[in-house]
Enzyme design. Structure first.
Site, mmCIF file in Angstrom:
data_model
loop_
_atom_site.group_PDB
_atom_site.id
_atom_site.type_symbol
_atom_site.label_atom_id
_atom_site.label_comp_id
_atom_site.label_asym_id
_atom_site.label_seq_id
_atom_site.Cartn_x
_atom_site.Cartn_y
_atom_site.Cartn_z
ATOM 1 N N CYS A 111 0.839 -1.208 0.000
ATOM 2 C CA CYS A 111 0.000 0.000 0.000
ATOM 3 C C CYS A 111 0.872 1.256 0.000
ATOM 4 C CB CYS A 111 -1.002 -0.042 1.138
ATOM 5 S SG CYS A 111 -2.442 0.970 0.769
ATOM 6 N N HIS A 165 -3.684 -4.888 0.193
ATOM 7 C CA HIS A 165 -3.116 -5.465 1.426
ATOM 8 C C HIS A 165 -3.208 -6.997 1.377
ATOM 9 C CE1 HIS A 165 -2.606 -1.787 3.844
ATOM 10 N NE2 HIS A 165 -3.592 -1.329 3.103
ATOM 11 N N GLU A 219 -1.855 -9.084 3.105
ATOM 12 C CA GLU A 219 -1.738 -9.713 4.429
ATOM 13 C C GLU A 219 -3.097 -10.151 4.979
ATOM 14 O OE1 GLU A 219 -1.259 -6.554 3.697
ATOM 15 O OE2 GLU A 219 -1.648 -5.157 5.356
HETATM 16 N N1 GLN Z 1 -1.775 6.870 2.884
HETATM 17 C C1 GLN Z 1 -1.877 6.115 1.678
HETATM 18 C C2 GLN Z 1 -3.230 6.287 1.022
HETATM 19 O O1 GLN Z 1 -4.175 6.696 1.647
HETATM 20 C C3 GLN Z 1 -1.582 4.657 1.913
HETATM 21 C C4 GLN Z 1 -2.596 3.968 2.777
HETATM 22 C C5 GLN Z 1 -2.142 2.638 3.278
HETATM 23 O O2 GLN Z 1 -0.959 2.340 3.268
HETATM 24 N N2 GLN Z 1 -3.051 1.819 3.754
HETATM 25 O O3 GLN Z 1 -3.388 5.996 -0.137
#
Ligand code: GLN
Length: 535
Positions: free
Chosen positions: A382, A508, A510
């Protein structure tokens, strides 16, 4: 009709009710039963989405996009129970719904009260999941500790369900602490008091899981059974396992947990097939090649912030028989260290996890550059892929001020931006891309090789995306864009060319990795780290 198991906790919090409930679910599934898992969080937040990681650890995201307590992650790692927003109940949701109905005049002028209106809404939510066709057993875990003001309405609702459904259809499992005091003596009194507190509410626990350091001996179990009015074979020792939490289902099984519960619930099942869990624990115990992975992120000082990532690494480590030491590095501390290169040099792989806000971004970018230039395996999750893109644009494409508009809202070169249509509506809570989405993978890339599939589905939790405007330039400069949303508009993953393993993903992975089926990217990352280790 579903049977119900209610897990409650006593003496103190953090005894591992979540893992205990998840292990029960796993064991009942080993007997061929279909299980539904529900978590109750007695706090007033409507969901965990707005809570700081410092407060509550990781925010776990379900496929339908609910931001929930991390215990739901345990449920998904141990069981097949399909989870959605409905499986996570909070006091905020219950009150919101009851007050909405009151405003809509649906209580027909009655005085609206905790009993029966709040308790009825709690029961309605539990029944609506438990009564779904095909569910054999619903396990309801109530957060907090018996005696807390917040959990009283839930325990009252549980008492009513036990009364309504009868003793043959319900089972109360209470988790308590049996501490060791100075001198090594093991004390049962806190457990006796905790069961007394349950009885005062009107619930007699049927099974006790006693958290303790060493396995409880027969004498202590007998004493606890006598003073808590619980059958001797229903007092189980939930002692510390010194290997992995994935050993717990087998440990409970050996003590007859699933047999006791099935007898209590009058459930006739096949014999439990626990071989996969036993094998997993055995494989964990084998010595493997030692590697060190550095997780360069924020909030790393708190144990549970990246719970699912930690577990994803464990799953892959067990599968590949690699002994992974996961070192958490607070990225803004890395920025300030003169010997930061030395610190990174001691690692065999780097993982940059998700995160929000500007703090620590420089350290993460340094780590990504170091991994790219030194051909160290890198896994960006992410925020981790956004960092990868920013670093690449700055140092390879030569756009010195390349950044995300999250960190530099008025920047000239926002290579990571909000989706156009989102620009004006940014508000906290409910504005993110959340939950499961498909990604189309490009053949011949590392991610395609990992999943062995053209289309995958993984969960998202972010607001920002790779800016389309810069895509061609990135590709021309050698960044591989390896996955896209089905309409081709959003970049889902990126990779470094001529690098042993540098993969970043916008989602994600995970959240879907389980010990019995490790996430393909965790699997490949750990493999790459082990292969890359210099002897
Ligand atoms: N801050 C980033 C976004 O909002 C990444 C978010 C995250 O890593 N879950 O896109």
């Amino acid at each position: 009709m579903s049977k119900y198991i209610f897990t409650t906790g006593g003496v103190c919090s953090s005894l591992g009710k979540g893992i205990a409930s998840a292990s029960m679910g796993a064991l009942l599934e080993c007997r061929g039963l279909k299980v539904c898992m529900i978590k109750i969080d007695p706090y007033l937040n409507v969901d965990a989405g707005t809570m700081s990681p410092y407060q509550h650890g990781e925010v776990y995201v379900t496929d339908d996009g609910a931001e929930t307590d991390l215990d739901l992650g345990n449920y998904e790692r141990f069981t097949q129970s399909p989870l959605s927003a409905a499986n996570s109940i909070t006091t905020g949701q219950i009150y919101q719904e009851v007050i909405r109905r009151e405003r809509a005049g649906q209580y027909l002028g009655k005085c609206v009260q905790v009993v029966p209106h709040i308790t009825d809404e709690i029961k309605r939510r539990i029944y609506s999941l438990g009564e779904k066709p095909g569910i054999d057993v619903t396990i309801v875990e109530t957060g907090g500790t018996v005696g807390d003001i917040e959990s009283i309405p839930y325990l009252e609702a549980i008492r009513q369900i036990i009364h309504e459904r009868g003793k043959k259809n319900t089972c109360s499992v209470h988790l308590t602490l049996v501490p060791e005091v100075a001198g090594g003596e093991v004390k049962t009194k806190p457990t006796q008091h905790s069961v007394k507190a349950m009885r005062e509410i009107g619930i007699q626990p049927d099974v006790l899981l006693c958290r303790c350091k060493e396995e409880l001996d027969e004498g202590l179990k007998k004493k606890i059974a006598l003073f808590t009015n619980i059958d001797f074979d229903s007092v189980l020792s939930a002692h510390d396992v010194n290997t992995t939490i994935y050993e717990i289902p087998a440990s409970y099984h050996l003590q007859g947990f699933d047999r006791v519960v099935c007898e209590k619930l009058d459930l006739k099942t096949k014999k439990a097939e626990i071989a996969p869990w036993v094998k997993l624990a055995d494989r964990y115990k084998k010595d493997g090649r030692k590697v060190t992975i550095g997780m360069v992120g924020k909030y790393t000082l708190l144990g549970d912030t990246y719970k699912s990532i930690d577990e994803g690494i464990v799953h892959a480590a067990i599968k590949n028989n690699v002994d992974v030491e996961l070192v958490k590095i607070e990225s803004d501390e890395l920025e300030d260290r003169e010997d930061w290169q030395e610190q990174l040099k001691s690692l065999d792989g780097i993982l940059v996890p998700g995160g929000f806000g500007e703090r620590g971004i420089i350290g993460m970018t340094m780590a990504a550059r170091f991994a790219r230039e030194n051909k160290l395996p890198y896994f960006g999750i992410c925020l981790g892929v956004q960092i990868m893109v920013i670093e690449f644009c700055r140092n390879v494409l030569g756009i010195a001020d390349a950044d995300s508009s999250e960190f530099r809202p008025d920047g000239k070169n926002s290579v990571i931006t909000l989706l156009e249509e989102q620009v004006d509506v940014i508000e906290y809570g409910g504005t993110m891309r959340l939950g499961g989405y498909d990604s189309h993978l490009v053949k011949g890339t590392k991610i395609h090789e990992a999943y062995g599939n053209d289309v995958i589905r993984e969960r998202h939790r972010h607001r920002y995306e790779v800016a389309n405007k810069y895509k061609d330039a990135m590709v021309d400069a050698g960044l591989v864009l390896s996955g896209f949303s089905p309409d081709g508009q959003l970049v889902e993953s990126a990779e470094w060319k001529d690098h042993p393993w540098g993969v970043g993903v916008q989602f994600h992975p995970e959240f879907t990795s389980t010990p019995l089926k490790p996430g393909p990217l965790f699997d490949e990352f750990v493999k790459a780290v082990a292969n890359n280790k210099k002897d």
